[in-house]
Motif scaffolding. Structure first.
Motif, PDB file in Angstrom:
ATOM      1  N   THR A 115       0.835  -1.210   0.000  1.00 59.95           N
ATOM      2  CA  THR A 115       0.000   0.000   0.000  1.00 59.95           C
ATOM      3  C   THR A 115       0.863   1.251   0.000  1.00 59.95           C
ATOM      4  O   THR A 115       0.578   2.228  -0.724  1.00 59.95           O
ATOM      5  CB  THR A 115      -0.919  -0.014   1.227  1.00 59.95           C
ATOM      6  OG1 THR A 115      -1.703  -1.216   1.222  1.00 59.95           O
ATOM      7  CG2 THR A 115      -1.848   1.184   1.221  1.00 59.95           C
ATOM      8  N   GLN A 118       2.228   1.963  -3.472  1.00 65.57           N
ATOM      9  CA  GLN A 118       1.252   2.578  -4.375  1.00 65.57           C
ATOM     10  C   GLN A 118       1.057   4.055  -4.064  1.00 65.57           C
ATOM     11  O   GLN A 118       0.949   4.901  -4.964  1.00 65.57           O
ATOM     12  CB  GLN A 118      -0.080   1.836  -4.269  1.00 65.57           C
ATOM     13  CG  GLN A 118      -0.016   0.373  -4.667  1.00 65.57           C
ATOM     14  CD  GLN A 118       0.468   0.180  -6.094  1.00 65.57           C
ATOM     15  OE1 GLN A 118       0.016   0.865  -7.016  1.00 65.57           O
ATOM     16  NE2 GLN A 118       1.408  -0.741  -6.290  1.00 65.57           N
ATOM     17  N   CYS A 119       1.031   4.383  -2.763  1.00 70.28           N
ATOM     18  CA  CYS A 119       0.892   5.785  -2.382  1.00 70.28           C
ATOM     19  C   CYS A 119       2.131   6.597  -2.778  1.00 70.28           C
ATOM     20  O   CYS A 119       2.028   7.774  -3.161  1.00 70.28           O
ATOM     21  CB  CYS A 119       0.645   5.909  -0.887  1.00 70.28           C
ATOM     22  SG  CYS A 119      -0.918   5.193  -0.335  1.00 70.28           S
ATOM     23  N   GLU A 122       1.937   7.706  -6.290  1.00 69.54           N
ATOM     24  CA  GLU A 122       1.069   8.875  -6.468  1.00 69.54           C
ATOM     25  C   GLU A 122       1.741  10.146  -5.976  1.00 69.54           C
ATOM     26  O   GLU A 122       1.481  11.228  -6.502  1.00 69.54           O
ATOM     27  CB  GLU A 122      -0.238   8.650  -5.707  1.00 69.54           C
ATOM     28  CG  GLU A 122      -1.052   7.464  -6.209  1.00 69.54           C
ATOM     29  CD  GLU A 122      -1.517   7.644  -7.657  1.00 69.54           C
ATOM     30  OE1 GLU A 122      -1.680   8.810  -8.072  1.00 69.54           O
ATOM     31  OE2 GLU A 122      -1.674   6.634  -8.363  1.00 69.54           O
ATOM     32  N   TRP A 135      -1.600  -0.014 -13.399  1.00 67.30           N
ATOM     33  CA  TRP A 135      -1.497  -0.062 -11.936  1.00 67.30           C
ATOM     34  C   TRP A 135      -1.183  -1.466 -11.440  1.00 67.30           C
ATOM     35  O   TRP A 135      -0.492  -1.636 -10.449  1.00 67.30           O
ATOM     36  CB  TRP A 135      -2.799   0.445 -11.316  1.00 67.30           C
ATOM     37  CG  TRP A 135      -3.976  -0.488 -11.577  1.00 67.30           C
ATOM     38  CD1 TRP A 135      -4.837  -0.449 -12.618  1.00 67.30           C
ATOM     39  CD2 TRP A 135      -4.344  -1.609 -10.766  1.00 67.30           C
ATOM     40  NE1 TRP A 135      -5.753  -1.457 -12.544  1.00 67.30           N
ATOM     41  CE2 TRP A 135      -5.472  -2.197 -11.393  1.00 67.30           C
ATOM     42  CE3 TRP A 135      -3.859  -2.165  -9.601  1.00 67.30           C
ATOM     43  CZ2 TRP A 135      -6.105  -3.321 -10.881  1.00 67.30           C
ATOM     44  CZ3 TRP A 135      -4.486  -3.269  -9.085  1.00 67.30           C
ATOM     45  CH2 TRP A 135      -5.598  -3.860  -9.712  1.00 67.30           C
ATOM     46  N   GLN A 138       2.558  -2.221 -11.356  1.00 68.12           N
ATOM     47  CA  GLN A 138       3.217  -1.654 -10.191  1.00 68.12           C
ATOM     48  C   GLN A 138       2.860  -2.436  -8.929  1.00 68.12           C
ATOM     49  O   GLN A 138       3.713  -2.665  -8.053  1.00 68.12           O
ATOM     50  CB  GLN A 138       2.813  -0.178 -10.044  1.00 68.12           C
ATOM     51  CG  GLN A 138       3.229   0.677 -11.225  1.00 68.12           C
ATOM     52  CD  GLN A 138       2.730   2.112 -11.103  1.00 68.12           C
ATOM     53  OE1 GLN A 138       2.002   2.438 -10.176  1.00 68.12           O
ATOM     54  NE2 GLN A 138       3.116   2.953 -12.052  1.00 68.12           N
ATOM     55  N   PHE A 139       1.592  -2.869  -8.826  1.00 68.78           N
ATOM     56  CA  PHE A 139       1.166  -3.654  -7.671  1.00 68.78           C
ATOM     57  C   PHE A 139       1.902  -5.005  -7.623  1.00 68.78           C
ATOM     58  O   PHE A 139       2.365  -5.438  -6.565  1.00 68.78           O
ATOM     59  CB  PHE A 139      -0.349  -3.868  -7.738  1.00 68.78           C
ATOM     60  CG  PHE A 139      -0.886  -4.686  -6.602  1.00 68.78           C
ATOM     61  CD1 PHE A 139      -1.190  -4.094  -5.388  1.00 68.78           C
ATOM     62  CD2 PHE A 139      -1.071  -6.061  -6.728  1.00 68.78           C
ATOM     63  CE1 PHE A 139      -1.676  -4.848  -4.337  1.00 68.78           C
ATOM     64  CE2 PHE A 139      -1.560  -6.807  -5.689  1.00 68.78           C
ATOM     65  CZ  PHE A 139      -1.871  -6.201  -4.473  1.00 68.78           C
ATOM     66  N   SER A 142       5.531  -4.532  -6.535  1.00 64.11           N
ATOM     67  CA  SER A 142       5.636  -4.314  -5.092  1.00 64.11           C
ATOM     68  C   SER A 142       5.411  -5.615  -4.332  1.00 64.11           C
ATOM     69  O   SER A 142       6.119  -5.927  -3.362  1.00 64.11           O
ATOM     70  CB  SER A 142       4.623  -3.253  -4.636  1.00 64.11           C
ATOM     71  OG  SER A 142       4.851  -2.033  -5.302  1.00 64.11           O
TER      72      SER A 142
END
Length: 395
Positions: A115, A118-119, A122, A135, A138-139, A142
């Protein structure tokens, strides 16, 4: 010098992990800065100042990761949202939590890391030369990074558990070895005490009985006095000789064979010595065959203890010794004495002779019984196993 070495050993596990966290975070931070520089004419001041400060705080928090792994992991995960340089610290924190191998904690910190990643995307929206990545890419990246860190941490935890288990087993083996050594020393002390009692009690009891007769019978002729004195001297000399034999057994090593121990064939000599010392002894033997050495030695000690107790507690009594047995069955030993004369000097009572004799009989698989008789005397009996010679060798 020793203090410096101790401090270095204490801080080395933290130092190399902090260096590894910085080595992972710096390339990520530099790559993010390069991409941001391409997109904007001026770099964000937060990225140049705030990001390193947050990363420094995360690296400092890693020092307490072993004491508070879950709290440090969650704190670094939340703080890494605002710092690309703290990526390495976050992976080290996740690996540290994973060393405990607790799925719930690993899942919570891993989810917090994904999480936060992802933040962070941004917060610093960087773009490469090509189109932006979806997205889910990227998820997945991670999640893959978190999985690798968790796997490494779990492997380290398994290794630590194995080392701890080996250390505990080594300490347990050392404690068991110490206990066995203490038990061996106790058994050896008991063996020495038992051998000393068996050798000295019999001879000294006979000497004490003869000395008592010499002291109470002032009307004895000179020839009988000389015989008693000679018997006392001979008994003392024999006690010393047998004591040397026992010490020779106790000191015998691998290169030095043990002296021969008294066995069943020496029972008649034992009875003859008792008669020469003034005891009224009758021996009845009814044996078919020759028992093993260990059974013969135990039989000898039973007869010796019976004669010793009779001489000490029932002077002047009639003693009857019976030996009966058949090969392949059992060997029965009996020592019975009648009531002795009253008013004589009595030797001190130790009470350890029958205890040691009971241990000897138990070791060969036999049973021992001793009790007073209805006529005021005493009875000592033992039943010893007498296996066949062929069966004993085969075993």
């Amino acid at each position: 010098m020793d203090t410096d070495v101790a401090l270095w050993r204490a801080w080395w596990p933290h130092a190399w992990r902090l260096a590894a966290a910085a080595a992972v975070g710096i390339p990520v931070w530099l790559a993010t800065g390069v991409l941001l520089k391409r997109q904007a004419a001026e770099t964000d001041p937060w990225f140049l100042v705030g990001d390193p400060l947050v990363a420094l705080g995360c690296l400092t928090a890693l020092v307490w990761r072993r004491r508070f792994p879950l709290a440090v992991g969650m704190t670094v995960a939340i703080a890494s949202t605002a710092s690309a340089l703290a990526t390495g610290a976050m992976l080290v924190a996740l690996a540290s939590v994973s060393t405990r191998r607790r799925p719930v904690e690993i899942g919570v910190v891993g989810l917090a890391y994904v999480t936060a990643s992802q933040c962070a995307v941004e917060l610093h929206p960087v773009q490469g030369a090509g189109p932006p990545s979806p997205w889910w890419v990227q998820f997945a990246l991670s999640a893959l990074t978190a999985g690798i860190a968790a796997a490494v941490g779990m492997a380290v935890g398994a290794r630590r558990a194995e080392v701890r288990s080996l250390r505990d087993r080594a300490e347990s083996a050392e404690r068991e070895q110490t206990a066995r050594a203490a038990q061996a020393r106790a058994l050896e002390r008991n063996r020495i005490a038992r051998e000393m009692h068996d050798v000295l009690a019999h001879r000294i009891s006979l000497v004490a009985m003869q000395a008592g007769a010499l002291d109470h019978r002032g009307d004895l002729p000179a020839e009988e006095n000389r015989m008693l004195v000679r018997s006392i001297a001979d008994g003392s000399h024999q006690a010393l000789e047998e004591l040397r034999d026992v010490l020779g057994v106790l000191r015998a090593g691998p290169a030095r064979p043990e002296p021969p121990q008294p066995s069943l064939d020496r029972v008649p000599g034992l009875v003859a010595d008792a008669r020469a010392s003034g005891l009224d002894v009758a021996l009845t033997t009814s044996l078919t065959g020759e028992p093993p050495d260990v059974v013969g030695r135990t039989c000898y000690r039973i007869v010796q203890e019976g004669l010793t107790n009779a001489a000490k507690h029932a002077p002047g009594a009639h003693i009857r010794i019976t030996l009966e047995g058949t090969e392949g069955d059992k060997l029965e030993v009996g020592v019975r004495n009648s009531a002795g004369r009253s008013g004589n000097v009595r030797s001190p009572v130790s009470g350890f002779g029958l205890l040691g004799l009971g241990e000897r009989v138990t070791l060969v698989g036999g049973t021992l019984d001793h009790r007073p008789t209805s006529d005021g005397g005493y009875l000592l009996t033992a039943r010893l196993p007498w296996p066949h010679r062929t069966r004993e060798k085969r075993t």
